[in-house]
Design an enzyme around this catalytic site. Sequence first.
Site, PDB file in Angstrom:
ATOM      1  N   ASP A 164      -3.493 -67.295 -34.788  1.00 14.70           N
ATOM      2  CA  ASP A 164      -2.396 -67.038 -35.720  1.00 14.70           C
ATOM      3  C   ASP A 164      -2.144 -68.238 -36.624  1.00 14.70           C
ATOM      4  O   ASP A 164      -1.241 -68.192 -37.457  1.00 14.70           O
ATOM      5  CB  ASP A 164      -1.116 -66.683 -34.956  1.00 14.70           C
ATOM      6  CG  ASP A 164      -0.987 -65.180 -34.757  1.00 14.70           C
ATOM      7  OD1 ASP A 164      -1.875 -64.451 -35.236  1.00 14.70           O
ATOM      8  OD2 ASP A 164      -0.002 -64.740 -34.134  1.00 14.70           O
ATOM      9  N   ASP A 222      -3.867 -55.124 -31.804  1.00 17.44           N
ATOM     10  CA  ASP A 222      -3.207 -56.306 -31.251  1.00 17.44           C
ATOM     11  C   ASP A 222      -2.912 -56.127 -29.756  1.00 17.44           C
ATOM     12  O   ASP A 222      -2.949 -54.998 -29.220  1.00 17.44           O
ATOM     13  CB  ASP A 222      -1.893 -56.538 -32.022  1.00 17.44           C
ATOM     14  CG  ASP A 222      -1.548 -58.011 -32.164  1.00 17.44           C
ATOM     15  OD1 ASP A 222      -2.023 -58.820 -31.362  1.00 17.44           O
ATOM     16  OD2 ASP A 222      -0.763 -58.335 -33.085  1.00 17.44           O
TER      17      ASP A 222
HETATM   18  C1  DGJ Z   1       0.312 -61.132 -33.570  1.00 17.55           C
HETATM   19  C2  DGJ Z   1      -0.873 -61.254 -34.478  1.00 17.55           C
HETATM   20  O1  DGJ Z   1      -1.704 -62.301 -34.048  1.00 17.55           O
HETATM   21  C3  DGJ Z   1      -0.400 -61.456 -35.906  1.00 17.55           C
HETATM   22  O2  DGJ Z   1      -1.500 -61.663 -36.757  1.00 17.55           O
HETATM   23  C4  DGJ Z   1       0.419 -60.273 -36.323  1.00 17.55           C
HETATM   24  O3  DGJ Z   1      -0.392 -59.128 -36.393  1.00 17.55           O
HETATM   25  C5  DGJ Z   1       1.566 -60.059 -35.355  1.00 17.55           C
HETATM   26  N1  DGJ Z   1       1.120 -60.013 -33.999  1.00 17.55           N
HETATM   27  C6  DGJ Z   1       2.321 -58.809 -35.687  1.00 17.55           C
HETATM   28  O4  DGJ Z   1       3.319 -58.555 -34.785  1.00 17.55           O
END
Ligand code: DGJ
Length: 708
Positions: free
Chosen positions: A515, A448
């Site tokens: 997301d 991430d």
């Molecule tokens: C942002 C990501 O896009 C999510 O899928 C998740 O992994 C969160 N971070 C976790 O903090």
Amino acid sequence: MPDAAIRPKVAHLDRGGTSVVVRTDGTTPPSIAYWGKSLGPVTAPQLDILDRALRPTLGDSVANTSLPGAVVPELARGWLGLPGIECDREGTAWAPRCSITDWQVDGCRLRVELRDEEYGLGEQLVLELEDSGLLRLQATVTNEAEAPLEVRALTLGVPVPTRADTLLDFAGGWSNERHAQRTAFQVGRWTRDARGGRPGLDGPLLLIAGTSALGHRSGEAWAVHLGWSGNQQIAAERTFTDVHRLLGGELLHPGEVLLGPGESYSSPWLYASWGRGLDEMAHRFHAHLRSHRGEQRPAPVLLNTWEATYFDQDPSHYRELAALAAGIGVELFVVDDGWFCGRDNDRSSLGDWFVDARTWPDGLRPFSDFVHELGMDFGLWVEPEMISLDSALARAHPEWVVDAGHGPGLALRHQHVLDLTEPDAYSWILGRLDALVSDLRVDYLKWDHNRPLLDAGSQVAGGRAVAHGQTLACYRLMADLTDAHPGLRIESCASGGGRIDLGILECAERVWPSDSNDAHDRLRIQRWTGLLLPPEMQGTHIGAEQAHATGRVADLAFRAQVAVWGNLGLELDLTKVSPGDLEAIAAWIDVHKRWRDRLHTGSTVWLDREDGSVMMGTVADDRTSALFLFTVAERGPTPPAPLRFAGLEPDRTYRVRIEGPVQRPVDLPQWACGDVSLPGRLLMAAGLAAPALGPDTGVLIALDAADA
Ligand code: DGJ
């Protein structure tokens, strides 16, 4: 000093249905005279004639010494648009004028060496035309003098025909990526910048110039994409002499690229694709990514714990979740954020990459073993380029937090950036990740990147800008890990689709496009992300009935119908799902697995429909089968038009049937009974009656060749 002279030259690269004609008059930097549909066999004298015939006539008061399609154009040679090289040697050496010293064509690869004698500057240009007809270009600048040379920009461009009068690119934000925006291609420059150390959630992904009737299967498209995961600019430029060009390069902060004697800077690769319609343009990118993927392994069906549990990780709950997941066919279990020391929420602990004994008293290894015993791979979420000020790491090494002279800067998502250009910080994080992968038997890292870089300087280097170095360090970190752990898969995530580019995809196997697991929005996001990526590289998850990101409610069937195309995943708490839904999810995983090989090697097609309905599909490589989705995104005033298919073999007969469970009662036409067989040409020209569907309801239609 006179220009070095080689003889005028024209090179014709011809491959994958594409021709690129590059020329020089013997001194001036290479210029693209033609790029697009293959010209077929062309003789050298014909190329010469073509070269001269394509030169524009310019009137008075127009600098006319520069060839209009120059890949790296120069002010000193009469180019009044954006210069290709911007450099500086303490206020001198700022207007380079390079001449060709060598020109080598090797198959469909052209390498040209250039030199600016007075400035002590070398340039190398490489153009490669791939099997798929995708063109990629890279330039390298070398400081051949004693005094340091600062490179401020190195921008490459490709010309597009003047009939390209429309621009298409994308905008958006967190959990709302990839809204298409169209604008007229007018005189001036349309520029998309990314300055957050990543292409960005709002990033353009591609910049496409098209004819006004541009659609998936209509019009003509020419597009560029920069294979770079850091700061960048892509632009479309139209001059008053009516040169249309698309260009791209890295955006550099002051002092970021300061070349000592003999040192070089290479631009990121600029990728360029064209097509009769967006689908053909996209297929060249897909072919490139598929051929670079190396060993072909099926993209595993996964369960990601983020929207299932967020930070609330409980070993017995996770065991139950893992057992249910394995029972319905999941192949990879990914433990998302929340597993490491002190990480109860997103306010702290990035950098403390040790398993939290409060959450996992026996560590994570027993759980990883349990997952493996169930026959699944084990995945782990990490965010290696970030640091929380509230962490043991930041307390021990405050000098590893990036800082351009005003302190660590804004806390976005309560976090800051770890300076990976600092060798000790790099070794530390590499050591930690390496140990985690070994100790926990990690097969998959979800990687991430939730904070833009902003004023990112290295404290250890007196505040110097590090966005460029940080991007290279990220690539190196991923490569060091995958070299040390062959078979390790990496997913690129940046708050969703904030880092999707062909640079990161040299190391990562898939991206997380958004997301938002809202199937309605996902149709848009996956459609446009799919212009660059083949379906197997996009994570597509079945989320909760009420989408967490938007609150929209959708049937399981619709959520699954939108998710089956990509790298299928689940992102919901299976322990709270009804037995009926669990069975239905298992059935959808089954549908995906039955089609996976074909979905992940076939050609994606999108139909251009104007009535608010959506139709897309994948046609298997050998065209013996195809799967299509028809759904209604927006209801129009009249029923949707008949379903006309695309990409089929015209003279082959296909049996038509509905695939997968149909959850909500939908009014299916007579052809859905399963005994209709028709030749491809009829299915493409006349089509089938559209089912009467409510909004956010769909059907999957399978076509199987009768003779297969
Ligand atoms: C942002 C990501 O896009 C999510 O899928 C998740 O992994 C969160 N971070 C976790 O903090």
